[in-house]
Design a protein around this motif. Structure first.
Motif, PDB file in Angstrom:
ATOM      1  N   ALA A  38       0.868  -1.186   0.000  1.00  0.00           N
ATOM      2  CA  ALA A  38       0.000   0.000   0.000  1.00  0.00           C
ATOM      3  C   ALA A  38       0.899   1.227   0.000  1.00  0.00           C
ATOM      4  O   ALA A  38       2.054   1.154   0.409  1.00  0.00           O
ATOM      5  N   PRO A  40       1.055   4.659   1.749  1.00  0.00           N
ATOM      6  CA  PRO A  40       0.442   5.505   2.781  1.00  0.00           C
ATOM      7  C   PRO A  40       0.265   6.939   2.290  1.00  0.00           C
ATOM      8  O   PRO A  40       1.214   7.553   1.789  1.00  0.00           O
ATOM      9  N   THR A 130      14.796   5.514  -2.814  1.00  0.00           N
ATOM     10  CA  THR A 130      14.489   4.145  -3.228  1.00  0.00           C
ATOM     11  C   THR A 130      13.723   4.141  -4.552  1.00  0.00           C
ATOM     12  O   THR A 130      13.975   3.315  -5.437  1.00  0.00           O
TER      13      THR A 130
ATOM     14  N   LEU B 155      13.878  -5.453  -4.634  1.00  0.00           N
ATOM     15  CA  LEU B 155      14.388  -4.804  -3.429  1.00  0.00           C
ATOM     16  C   LEU B 155      13.800  -3.407  -3.251  1.00  0.00           C
ATOM     17  O   LEU B 155      13.410  -3.016  -2.137  1.00  0.00           O
ATOM     18  N   SER B 156      13.723  -2.643  -4.347  1.00  0.00           N
ATOM     19  CA  SER B 156      13.191  -1.285  -4.207  1.00  0.00           C
ATOM     20  C   SER B 156      11.713  -1.318  -3.812  1.00  0.00           C
ATOM     21  O   SER B 156      11.271  -0.507  -2.998  1.00  0.00           O
ATOM     22  N   ARG B 157      10.949  -2.270  -4.338  1.00  0.00           N
ATOM     23  CA  ARG B 157       9.535  -2.383  -3.957  1.00  0.00           C
ATOM     24  C   ARG B 157       9.406  -2.806  -2.493  1.00  0.00           C
ATOM     25  O   ARG B 157       8.515  -2.335  -1.779  1.00  0.00           O
ATOM     26  N   ALA B 158      10.278  -3.730  -2.050  1.00  0.00           N
ATOM     27  CA  ALA B 158      10.205  -4.214  -0.662  1.00  0.00           C
ATOM     28  C   ALA B 158      10.607  -3.125   0.328  1.00  0.00           C
ATOM     29  O   ALA B 158      10.096  -3.073   1.451  1.00  0.00           O
ATOM     30  N   ALA B 159      11.511  -2.242  -0.099  1.00  0.00           N
ATOM     31  CA  ALA B 159      12.077  -1.274   0.842  1.00  0.00           C
ATOM     32  C   ALA B 159      11.403   0.087   0.792  1.00  0.00           C
ATOM     33  O   ALA B 159      11.529   0.867   1.735  1.00  0.00           O
ATOM     34  N   GLY B 160      10.679   0.391  -0.279  1.00  0.00           N
ATOM     35  CA  GLY B 160      10.217   1.752  -0.528  1.00  0.00           C
ATOM     36  C   GLY B 160       8.885   2.112   0.082  1.00  0.00           C
ATOM     37  O   GLY B 160       8.463   1.543   1.099  1.00  0.00           O
ATOM     38  N   VAL B 161       8.228   3.066  -0.560  1.00  0.00           N
ATOM     39  CA  VAL B 161       6.979   3.644  -0.029  1.00  0.00           C
ATOM     40  C   VAL B 161       5.879   2.586   0.132  1.00  0.00           C
ATOM     41  O   VAL B 161       5.047   2.701   1.034  1.00  0.00           O
ATOM     42  N   GLY B 162       5.885   1.550  -0.696  1.00  0.00           N
ATOM     43  CA  GLY B 162       4.868   0.503  -0.593  1.00  0.00           C
ATOM     44  C   GLY B 162       5.332  -0.688   0.215  1.00  0.00           C
ATOM     45  O   GLY B 162       4.649  -1.710   0.273  1.00  0.00           O
ATOM     46  N   VAL B 165       9.608   1.405   4.131  1.00  0.00           N
ATOM     47  CA  VAL B 165       9.502   2.825   4.511  1.00  0.00           C
ATOM     48  C   VAL B 165       8.042   3.213   4.753  1.00  0.00           C
ATOM     49  O   VAL B 165       7.717   3.907   5.729  1.00  0.00           O
ATOM     50  N   GLY B 166       7.154   2.742   3.873  1.00  0.00           N
ATOM     51  CA  GLY B 166       5.731   2.986   4.073  1.00  0.00           C
ATOM     52  C   GLY B 166       5.247   2.386   5.388  1.00  0.00           C
ATOM     53  O   GLY B 166       4.422   2.987   6.091  1.00  0.00           O
ATOM     54  N   GLN B 168       7.016   1.965   8.120  1.00  0.00           N
ATOM     55  CA  GLN B 168       7.488   2.807   9.228  1.00  0.00           C
ATOM     56  C   GLN B 168       6.585   4.034   9.369  1.00  0.00           C
ATOM     57  O   GLN B 168       6.271   4.469  10.486  1.00  0.00           O
ATOM     58  N   MET B 190       4.388  -4.642   5.866  1.00  0.00           N
ATOM     59  CA  MET B 190       5.225  -3.646   5.196  1.00  0.00           C
ATOM     60  C   MET B 190       6.509  -3.391   5.978  1.00  0.00           C
ATOM     61  O   MET B 190       7.607  -3.485   5.445  1.00  0.00           O
ATOM     62  N   ALA B 194       8.175  -7.183   4.474  1.00  0.00           N
ATOM     63  CA  ALA B 194       8.566  -7.053   3.064  1.00  0.00           C
ATOM     64  C   ALA B 194      10.039  -7.406   2.836  1.00  0.00           C
ATOM     65  O   ALA B 194      10.378  -8.065   1.852  1.00  0.00           O
TER      66      ALA B 194
END
Lengths: 305, 305
Positions: A38, A40, A130, B155-162, B165-166, B168, B190, B194
């Motif tokens: 998702a 946020p 990222t 990796l970028s999908r697992a770590a990013g806004v979705g 990081v999202g 957190q 998330m 992730a």
């Protein structure tokens, strides 16, 4: 550059900026992509605030124009330009944080940690960093995998500990350490130069241009990166806050070492001319096709905000 | 799992951790690589402080063992494991910042912003995030370019806004928003899930395994990611600070919603057993070769620190 040339160039730059802003807006919508759980909303809003703020989009322009030199695929070049702008905007968000440069304004608007809060600004920066790699790796960026890898390697080197982030570290230390001239040049080549160099090199990578062209464009990027920083330091000395959309005179107030502070404004203007000449000479082999990049070099050296 | 099995597994995990620590130490030396200008020593020291701290290296272990299932190249798997640990450690450095979780201790040592300062901690995190992609793109990671691109995208999908990081961001908002059960599950999938999912999936990508194996390993990762977070929430309720090497009881003190808080410890222990069973079932096709991954699933569910 005559006043007319300058205005013609600025018109084209503004058109490019509108196009890149549209691309960024599309990428920063709320839709979760494959592999995302998702997005946020508050974090997306902070990312949009930090990115969609009417910047000049100089780096994306350099990507597009260097790509055009080698007749690179335009769609792929737009994607790379977008990724680079996300990287640039993350660095501004983090640089503005209270623990860093502690700026309240950016382009006349509240900085992200002012408009949201500090935690959200840190995360928005992390997410944009990222996202830059996400955009390059995504299948919507239609490029052979080896070129994508080359772009990601060059971008990570330009942005990381040995480039932009390392340069910001040296800049923070400069207030205590008072670096000598070589130290200032290195600091600036890292903090602002590396990403501008990447912007120019990226077009050649997107096109799969020969190594010597890639190196030539990278050198062009280094020259205008130096010019960019010199012009910035000159402006900090001479402009006022309303022209810049951010606080000015901070370098002198902080006793920060710049080449302009060391050698004076007259020297700086002569250096700028030398860098523009050098940048133009590097573009000679490309003839008329490089006309806009040449204008960009002049623009960087004489810009008034 | 018997006490003996558990001790045997923990011995292997410790051996793996020593090997990954050696790889990380090599990557975090002061030598500037091609395309880097210089590696500022204070920033490198902060990065080393945040990474070389005797972590369990669970994620790298999962990369190595999932890669081994498909007889992937070991050298390439080590590089990917190292990149992932840099990503994980950056997230810990930023999560510990005063604006975020405001933690002074991490594994019994001062956090990076305590040992250095806040600006340096922000930059060390940024540099490690960037380094994760650098390691994958670098030619020292010997893999076909399309697999590198697939790794960087995942990796970028697992770590990013979705993803991380999202998650957190959602976690910070949870103290105000009081998410419902579905919201808590999403947040945890998330924030911690992730990257664990990516760790398990990465081995299959490194090996170029068929899509169905990649998906199976990703699902295994999701199951143990959930178990990891449940075990963590249980520990926060029951352990003391010296066992954890960090502050405990903070969730309850902050009134933070966890599944353990909603449903109680007995429910959580039964859920954990269900998740371990599910994780083991996913590994059935791989027989004895998956023995260590099965032990890892149990370890994650019963770990005491």
């Amino acid at each position: 550059m005559t006043k007319d040339d300058q205005m013609a160039f600025e018109t084209i730059l503004v058109e490019h900026a509108a196009a890149i802003e549209a691309q960024l807006r599309q990428i920063l919508d709320g839709r979760a992509l494959a592999g995302e759980i998702a997005r946020p909303e508050r974090l997306m809003a902070a990312m949009r605030h930090g990115v969609l703020n009417g910047g000049k989009r100089l780096r994306p322009f350099l990507v597009m124009e260097s790509a055009a030199l080698f007749s690179a695929d335009g769609e792929a070049a737009w994607r790379v330009a977008t990724a680079l702008e996300c990287m640039h905007c993350y660095s501004l968000i983090h640089d503005d944080l209270p623990a860093m440069d502690d700026d309240d304004l950016r382009r006349g608007q509240p900085t992200v940690h002012k408009a949201f809060d500090e935690a959200t600004a840190i995360l928005a920066g992390d997410a944009l960093l990222t996202l830059a790699f996400d955009i390059l790796a995504d299948e919507a960026t239609v490029l052979p995998p080896d070129r994508k890898v080359a772009l990601m390697l060059a971008l990570s080197r330009a942005a990381g500990v040995g480039g932009m982030v390392g340069g910001q570290m040296l800049d923070l230390e400069a207030e205590r350490n008072r670096p000598d001239e070589a130290g200032i040049i290195r600091l600036q080549a890292m903090k602002t130069g590396a990403l501008i160099r990447f912007a120019c090199e990226a077009g050649a990578i997107v096109a799969g241009a020969p190594a010597q062209d890639r190196e030539r464009l990278a050198e062009f990027g280094s020259a205008i990166g130096l010019a960019f920083q010199l012009a910035d330091d000159l402006l900090d000395l001479t402009a006022n806050a309303s022209q810049m959309g951010k606080a000015t005179g901070k370098d002198a107030a902080a006793g920060k070492a710049t080449l302009v502070a060391l050698h004076g404004a007259t020297w700086a203007r002569s250096q700028l001319q030398g860098l523009v000449d050098q940048a133009h000479a590097l573009l000679e082999p490309y003839g008329e096709r490089a006309a806009l990049l040449k204008e960009a070099a002049k623009f960087v050296a004489v810009r008034s905000n």
